[in-house]
Design an enzyme around this catalytic site. Structure first.
Site, PDB file in Angstrom:
ATOM      1  N   CYS A 156       0.834  -1.202   0.000  1.00 14.88           N
ATOM      2  CA  CYS A 156       0.000   0.000   0.000  1.00 14.88           C
ATOM      3  C   CYS A 156       0.875   1.261   0.000  1.00 14.88           C
ATOM      4  O   CYS A 156       1.500   1.553  -1.006  1.00 14.88           O
ATOM      5  CB  CYS A 156      -1.008  -0.044   1.138  1.00 14.88           C
ATOM      6  SG  CYS A 156      -2.476   0.917   0.728  1.00 14.88           S
ATOM      7  N   HIS A 215      -3.637  -5.083   0.212  1.00 18.27           N
ATOM      8  CA  HIS A 215      -3.032  -5.650   1.427  1.00 18.27           C
ATOM      9  C   HIS A 215      -3.143  -7.177   1.415  1.00 18.27           C
ATOM     10  O   HIS A 215      -4.123  -7.717   1.927  1.00 18.27           O
ATOM     11  CB  HIS A 215      -3.767  -5.131   2.669  1.00 18.27           C
ATOM     12  CG  HIS A 215      -3.588  -3.681   2.926  1.00 18.27           C
ATOM     13  ND1 HIS A 215      -2.666  -3.199   3.838  1.00 18.27           N
ATOM     14  CD2 HIS A 215      -4.206  -2.604   2.404  1.00 18.27           C
ATOM     15  CE1 HIS A 215      -2.737  -1.870   3.865  1.00 18.27           C
ATOM     16  NE2 HIS A 215      -3.661  -1.486   2.999  1.00 18.27           N
ATOM     17  N   GLU A 259      -1.680  -9.177   3.249  1.00 18.18           N
ATOM     18  CA  GLU A 259      -1.559  -9.728   4.611  1.00 18.18           C
ATOM     19  C   GLU A 259      -2.910 -10.050   5.238  1.00 18.18           C
ATOM     20  O   GLU A 259      -2.995 -10.885   6.131  1.00 18.18           O
ATOM     21  CB  GLU A 259      -0.771  -8.764   5.515  1.00 18.18           C
ATOM     22  CG  GLU A 259      -1.476  -7.479   5.924  1.00 18.18           C
ATOM     23  CD  GLU A 259      -1.328  -6.335   4.921  1.00 18.18           C
ATOM     24  OE1 GLU A 259      -1.058  -6.608   3.744  1.00 18.18           O
ATOM     25  OE2 GLU A 259      -1.500  -5.168   5.330  1.00 18.18           O
TER      26      GLU A 259
HETATM   27  N1  GLN Z   1      -1.996   6.684   2.744  1.00 16.16           N
HETATM   28  C1  GLN Z   1      -2.077   5.914   1.531  1.00 16.16           C
HETATM   29  C2  GLN Z   1      -3.427   6.068   0.854  1.00 16.16           C
HETATM   30  O1  GLN Z   1      -4.391   6.416   1.495  1.00 16.16           O
HETATM   31  C3  GLN Z   1      -1.764   4.460   1.792  1.00 16.16           C
HETATM   32  C4  GLN Z   1      -2.737   3.772   2.681  1.00 16.16           C
HETATM   33  C5  GLN Z   1      -2.225   2.493   3.265  1.00 16.16           C
HETATM   34  O2  GLN Z   1      -1.029   2.244   3.310  1.00 16.16           O
HETATM   35  N2  GLN Z   1      -3.117   1.652   3.764  1.00 16.16           N
HETATM   36  O3  GLN Z   1      -3.549   5.799  -0.305  1.00 16.16           O
END
Ligand code: GLN
Length: 530
Positions: free
Chosen positions: A383, A509, A511
């Site tokens: 992410c 994600h 995970e």
């Molecule tokens: N802050 C980033 C976004 O909102 C990444 C979010 C995250 O790592 N879950 O796109």
């Protein structure tokens, strides 16, 4: 068969591991051949933990249907392999919001709205929501917090009522603590007795007690607790500290917890499911028998075990399946810079660039990527981690020195990561990100296509920003490929640098969907490559 309800409460102190106990019960009942779900009821007033700082509550876990939840749901899924959903995570905030919405609509017209019965009825309805459609034989409900907390009172009253209504179809399991007083050389059961008394005073007699303890409890202690707390001898189970949380179901099974639960419902295991835990036992055996070890750096800004819980567990689980003991070194990105990055990452076999929000620690993540990319160290960006891989590449390979995410600076001239169109008009923070499972199509010939072994995948998201497709051609020509994209709207979901050993960033994600018995292919391949 009527749905059976199991309520899990905690007493004496917090952090006893109710989530692990609930997950272990879920695993045992599954192994007995039953269909099980586990749900968490949290007494705090936030609608969900999505807006909480991870220092408050650890990681925010996301379900496939896009709900931001407590990290215990991660344990539930990892232990059982069963997907949770919107019904599996309820807070006081959600309960009150629903009741107040109904009041405004006029659903209770003419009535005074009160904690009892309106709030408690709403709680009861939510507890029973997962029973719809007869999908589950057992619904395990974990109540967050500790008995005696002001906030949890309505939940306990709801359980009291439900137990009365459901009769033989409900069971209460209470988790308590037995401290060992070193100076006196004694194990003390008094806090447990008090905690059970407190439950009894609320009208709830626990059926089963699970005693958390640092030292093995002799039979006479267990019998004493049984006698003083009105539970049968076979219903006092001890949960000693163990080297791994994955040993807990086996420990509970050895003491007959599964049999006791089924017996209390007048049930037996399903024929053909002779309580075989063999797959789980294999996993735990492998966990105890790890020889080779690999060192993985976790570059993030929250120096707290629980903040990256699912990532840590996914790495650990992948290590067990690949025969490698994963040693994780947390690297605080706030302290990283071009001068100290080499020292900070020295000796690491691989690096994970963690998810996150806001600008703090961002430049350190970028410095870490520069180092791993130019030294061909296997790197997994998740992410925000993927977004930092993109920015680093833009700055140092494409020569766009001021490349940034608009999250860091909305006016940046090279917004290689930009706010998603769908996010632009939103004024509310909570629950408005791109959340939950979305399809992703993997590019033919890509590294990830080989890893997944298929073209179409589905992964969970939690973000507001995205790769800016206006720059895509430049990236691809310079060697960073878009290896996965959303087939409907073309959002870039995965980037990779094929010329490097292992350099993959995912906007989603992975995970969240890695489980004990079905580890995620990306984590497996990453650890295998080290
Ligand atoms: N802050 C980033 C976004 O909102 C990444 C979010 C995250 O790592 N879950 O796109």
């Amino acid at each position: 068969m009527d749905t059976k309800y199991i309520f899990v409460t905690g007493g004496v102190v917090s952090s006893l591991g109710k989530g692990i106990i609930s997950s272990s019960i879920g695993r045992l009942l599954l192994t007995c051949g039953y269909r099980v779900t586990i749900q968490k009821f949290d007494p705090y007033i936030n609608i969900d933990p999505g807006t909480l700082n991870p220092y408050e509550h650890g990681e925010c876990y996301v379900t496939d249907d896009g709900v931001e939840t407590d990290l215990d749901l991660g344990h539930y899924e990892r232990f059982t392999g069963i997907r949770t959903s919107v019904n599996n995570s309820v807070t006081t905030g959600k309960i009150y919001q629903a009741v107040i919405d109904k009041e405004r609509r006029g659903d209770y017209l003419g009535k005074t709205i009160q904690v009892v019965p309106h709030i408690t009825n709403e709680i009861k309805d939510r507890i029973k929501a997962n029973a719809a459609g007869g999908k589950y034989d057992f619904i395990i409900t974990e109540i967050g917090g500790t008995i005696g907390d002001i906030e949890s009172a309505p939940f306990l009253e709801a359980i009291r009522q439900l137990r009365w209504e459901l009769g033989g179809n409900a069971l209460c399991i209470h988790l308590t603590y037995v401290p060992y007083l070193k100076a006196a050389g004694e194990l003390k059961t008094k806090p447990t007795q008090h905690s059970v008394k407190e439950l009894q005073s609320l009208g709830i007699q626990p059926d089963i007690l699970i005693l958390r303890t640092e030292k093995h409890l002799p039979q006479e202690v267990l019998r004493k607790v049984a006698a003083f707390c009105n539970v049968s001898n076979d219903a006092v189970i001890q949960s000693e500290d163990l080297p791994s949380i994955y040993e807990v179901p086996l420990n509970m099974h050895r003491q007959g917890l599964d049999k006791t639960i089924l017996a209390k419902f007048g049930m037996e295991h399903v024929a053909g499911h002779e309580q075989s835990l063999s797959q789980w036992e294999d996993f735990v055996r492998k966990e105890k028998d790890l020889h080779a070890s690999v060192k993985i750096g976790l570059v993030g800004k929250y120096d707290l075990q629980d903040a990256y819980k699912s990532i840590r567990e996914s790495l650990h689980i992948a290590g067990i399946h690949t025969g490698k003991k994963v040693e994780i070194r947390f690297v605080n990105s706030e302290n990283l810079n071009a001068d100290n990055v080499e020292e900070a990452l020295s000796g690491l076999d691989g690096v994970v660039i963690c998810p996150g929000f806001g600008t703090r620690g961002i430049e350190g993540k970028i410095d870490a990527v520069t180092y791993t990319r130019t030294h061909n160290i296997p790197t997994f960006g998740i992410c925000l981690g993927m977004q930092m891989m993109v920015i680093e590449f833009a700055r140092n390979v494409l020569g766009l020195k001021d490349a940034r995410s608009s999250e860091m600076n909305p006016d940046t001239p090279h917004n290689v990561i930009d706010l998603m169109e769908s996010q632009k008009a939103l004024s509310q923070m909570g629950g408005t990100m791109r959340l939950g499972g979305y399809a992703c199509e993997l590019a033919a010939g890509s590294h990830v296509r080989k890893i997944y072994g298929k073209k179409l995948i589905r992964e969970r998201h939690r973000h507001r920003y995205e790769f800016n497709n206006a720059y895509l051609d430049r990236f691809q020509q310079a060697g960073m490929a878009c290896a996965g994209r959303n087939p409907e709207n073309n959002l870039v979901e995965i980037v990779e640098i094929p010329s490097l050993k292992w350099f993959i960033g995912t906007q989603f994600h992975p995970e969240y969907s890695s489980t004990v018995l079905e580890p995620h292919p990306l984590f497996m391949d990453f650890v295998r490559s080290l």
